[in-house]
Design a protein around this motif. Sequence first.
Motif, short mmCIF file in Angstrom:
data_model
loop_
_atom_site.label_atom_id
_atom_site.label_comp_id
_atom_site.label_asym_id
_atom_site.label_seq_id
_atom_site.Cartn_x
_atom_site.Cartn_y
_atom_site.Cartn_z
N GLY A 175 0.80 -1.22 0.00
CA GLY A 175 0.00 0.00 0.00
C GLY A 175 0.83 1.27 0.00
N LEU A 176 1.86 1.28 0.84
CA LEU A 176 2.69 2.48 0.94
C LEU A 176 3.60 2.66 -0.27
CD1 LEU A 176 3.73 2.62 4.71
CD2 LEU A 176 2.08 4.05 3.51
N HIS A 177 4.01 1.55 -0.90
CA HIS A 177 4.97 1.64 -1.99
C HIS A 177 4.32 1.75 -3.37
CE1 HIS A 177 7.64 0.12 1.21
NE2 HIS A 177 8.59 0.74 0.54
N TRP A 178 3.15 1.15 -3.53
CA TRP A 178 2.56 1.07 -4.86
C TRP A 178 1.28 1.86 -5.03
CZ3 TRP A 178 3.26 -4.96 -4.88
CH2 TRP A 178 4.63 -5.25 -5.07
N ALA A 179 0.80 2.52 -3.96
CA ALA A 179 -0.42 3.32 -4.08
C ALA A 179 -0.09 4.79 -3.88
CB ALA A 179 -1.45 2.86 -3.05
N ASP A 180 -0.69 5.63 -4.69
CA ASP A 180 -0.41 7.07 -4.64
C ASP A 180 -1.49 7.86 -3.90
OD1 ASP A 180 1.92 6.71 -6.17
OD2 ASP A 180 0.75 6.78 -8.04
N THR A 181 -2.63 7.24 -3.64
CA THR A 181 -3.73 7.95 -2.98
C THR A 181 -4.20 7.15 -1.76
OG1 THR A 181 -5.43 6.82 -4.30
CG2 THR A 181 -4.49 8.85 -5.21
N ASP A 182 -4.96 7.82 -0.90
CA ASP A 182 -5.53 7.13 0.26
C ASP A 182 -6.48 6.02 -0.17
OD1 ASP A 182 -4.14 8.48 2.18
OD2 ASP A 182 -5.76 9.87 2.70
N LEU A 183 -7.23 6.26 -1.23
CA LEU A 183 -8.15 5.23 -1.70
C LEU A 183 -7.39 4.01 -2.21
CD1 LEU A 183 -11.07 4.40 -2.22
CD2 LEU A 183 -10.91 5.49 -4.48
N GLY A 184 -6.29 4.25 -2.91
CA GLY A 184 -5.47 3.12 -3.38
C GLY A 184 -4.90 2.34 -2.22
N ARG A 185 -4.42 3.03 -1.19
CA ARG A 185 -3.89 2.34 0.00
C ARG A 185 -5.01 1.57 0.72
NH1 ARG A 185 -0.15 6.68 -0.36
NH2 ARG A 185 -1.65 8.23 0.38
N MET A 186 -6.21 2.15 0.72
CA MET A 186 -7.33 1.46 1.35
C MET A 186 -7.68 0.18 0.61
SD MET A 186 -9.43 1.23 3.76
CE MET A 186 -9.18 2.79 4.58
N HIS A 187 -7.59 0.19 -0.71
CA HIS A 187 -7.86 -1.02 -1.48
C HIS A 187 -6.82 -2.11 -1.16
CE1 HIS A 187 -10.34 1.32 -4.71
NE2 HIS A 187 -11.06 0.96 -3.66
N TRP A 188 -5.58 -1.72 -0.95
CA TRP A 188 -4.57 -2.70 -0.55
C TRP A 188 -4.88 -3.26 0.84
CZ3 TRP A 188 -1.33 -5.50 -3.15
CH2 TRP A 188 -0.83 -5.05 -4.36
N LEU A 189 -5.37 -2.42 1.74
CA LEU A 189 -5.75 -2.91 3.06
C LEU A 189 -6.88 -3.93 2.95
CD1 LEU A 189 -5.53 -2.76 6.14
CD2 LEU A 189 -7.09 -0.79 6.09
N CYS A 190 -7.85 -3.67 2.10
CA CYS A 190 -8.95 -4.62 1.88
C CYS A 190 -8.44 -5.93 1.30
CB CYS A 190 -10.00 -4.01 0.95
SG CYS A 190 -10.88 -2.59 1.65
N ALA A 191 -7.46 -5.85 0.39
CA ALA A 191 -6.86 -7.07 -0.16
C ALA A 191 -6.19 -7.89 0.94
CB ALA A 191 -5.85 -6.71 -1.25
N GLY A 192 -5.57 -7.20 1.89
CA GLY A 192 -4.96 -7.90 3.02
C GLY A 192 -5.99 -8.63 3.87
N VAL A 193 -7.16 -8.04 4.03
CA VAL A 193 -8.24 -8.70 4.77
C VAL A 193 -8.64 -10.00 4.09
CG1 VAL A 193 -10.66 -8.51 5.46
CG2 VAL A 193 -9.13 -6.56 5.78
N LEU A 194 -8.82 -9.96 2.78
CA LEU A 194 -9.24 -11.15 2.04
C LEU A 194 -8.16 -12.24 2.07
CD1 LEU A 194 -10.98 -9.52 -1.07
CD2 LEU A 194 -12.02 -10.33 1.06
N ALA A 195 -6.91 -11.84 1.92
CA ALA A 195 -5.82 -12.82 1.99
C ALA A 195 -5.75 -13.45 3.38
CB ALA A 195 -4.49 -12.15 1.63
N GLY A 196 -5.92 -12.62 4.42
CA GLY A 196 -5.91 -13.14 5.78
C GLY A 196 -7.04 -14.11 6.03
#
Length: 517
Positions: A175-196
């Motif tokens: 999220g911090l390295h590949w996302a440029d916006t808060d929404l992009g980082r939030m989508h990465w956080l959601c992906a982490g939830v699904l993987a977990g």
Amino acid sequence: MSKSLKNIGIVSALTAISRVLGLVRDQLSAAIFGTSVMNSAFITAFNLPNLFRRLLGEGSLTAAIVPTLQEELHESGRPGAYLLLSKVTSWLLVVTGTLVLLAMIAFSQSRLLPGHDEKWYLAADLTVILFPYLAFVCLAAAFNATLNVFQRFTEPALSPIWLNVTMIISLGGAGLHWADTDLGRMHWLCAGVLAGGFFQMAVPAAVLMHAGWRPRLDLVASPRLREIGRLMAPGLFGTAIYQINVFVSRLLAFSLNDSAASVLFYANRLVELPIGVFAIAVATVVYPLIAKHAVQRDFASMAEDYQKGMRVILVINVPAAAGLVLLNEPIVRLLFQRGAFTAEDTAHMAPLLALFALGMPFFSVVSLTTRSFYAMKDMLTPVIVAGISFLVNLGLSLLLMRSLEAAGLVLASTAAIVVQTIILQAWLEKRLPQLSFAPLWKSAWKIVAGTAVMGGIVVGGRHALKRVLPPGHVLDLSVVLGLIVVGAISYGIVLWVLRIEGREDFEKMLGRLRGKK
């Protein structure tokens, strides 16, 4: 009991690791998103699949499957238990898969309802992404309950660790390295939830397969499956009341202002740390034991394990609650105040933490009391009491939130859990007098005495440190770490001197450990 203490220790240690990782996860999200509307929308959206998870997985299903699996294991051995597990997971897959599909379709059409603030549409969009987590975690609950019946507690205790690790990696790494916006980082956080969620399901399933279970799709009903369904029905309603209670409180917080849902969530998470590490660990280990005694109609042993488990819960959670009340502000400042989380956010969150902490011992007691009803296959009584608690919480929330805002919501939930605790214990004693709280009063007064000594040392030590250290992280670190250690040692000494009941169980366990070494 020393074997149970060992299992409690294992579950507590792994849960502590999970909670620490969860704290790191919360610190990371607080530093990146602060108490912004983005963070509050995620918390609100994640509540929805978690609500159904509690309904269909860790709530009514676990309560129904443990005693029923105990009977099947007693009568038919592991082959019968494995067959029942396949039936349960097959139906879970169908039901949760259908729910996920319907929810994703419904929330994806949220903009067909115009006229709402943008934050509600954002929460709906995030719900679409997060809802598949429900299916993973409900299946995981069935697998973990089966492992607990088999007296395997390590793998289920690891379950939340997978979620926390994937969310940290996904947000803090990708999220911090590949996302440029808060929404992009939030989508990465959601992906982490699904993987977990996937790992939470896959790991216990693999352990069961290694132990001999062969999964198969089996939708044919059986008497035991019908019994689980019958037991789930009232439990489902009771869990629904409780979860709707929590969900309504968080929706009310989200409606107050953009930050209320976030500060409420983080304050509650800090209180859940000792509850999860100790109270839930004790209930997880003791529940299969009392369910086994209930099946065998050995109510004397059931009462003995219940009261010993309750004593352990009180020994840990009463002083932990006092510590959170006395050190609320330095704890919040030390753990969260950085990045986008400001001093103003700390000022809002610290009193909420203290108010949540007041209800912590009661919530801890309820976790075991409710399971005692479930062990006797009485799913209706907790439903009725949960309904009373819901009405208390909702009424007080609507009354107090206008003048006290978020603090009013916390006061309402604390009052509701106190009412629920008192009524549940009273009705439990009426149902089975052997499970009376009376034998615990002697221990309770010793716990209060130890907590009072600890509290005096903490208050005096904090004032002393303020005189010699300047304000800042060094002072907060010294207050939190130093005084928690000193307070815990003083508390333990008082209990040891007063010869707290159950001390001999710890002595036996320590003796066995020395013998092994």
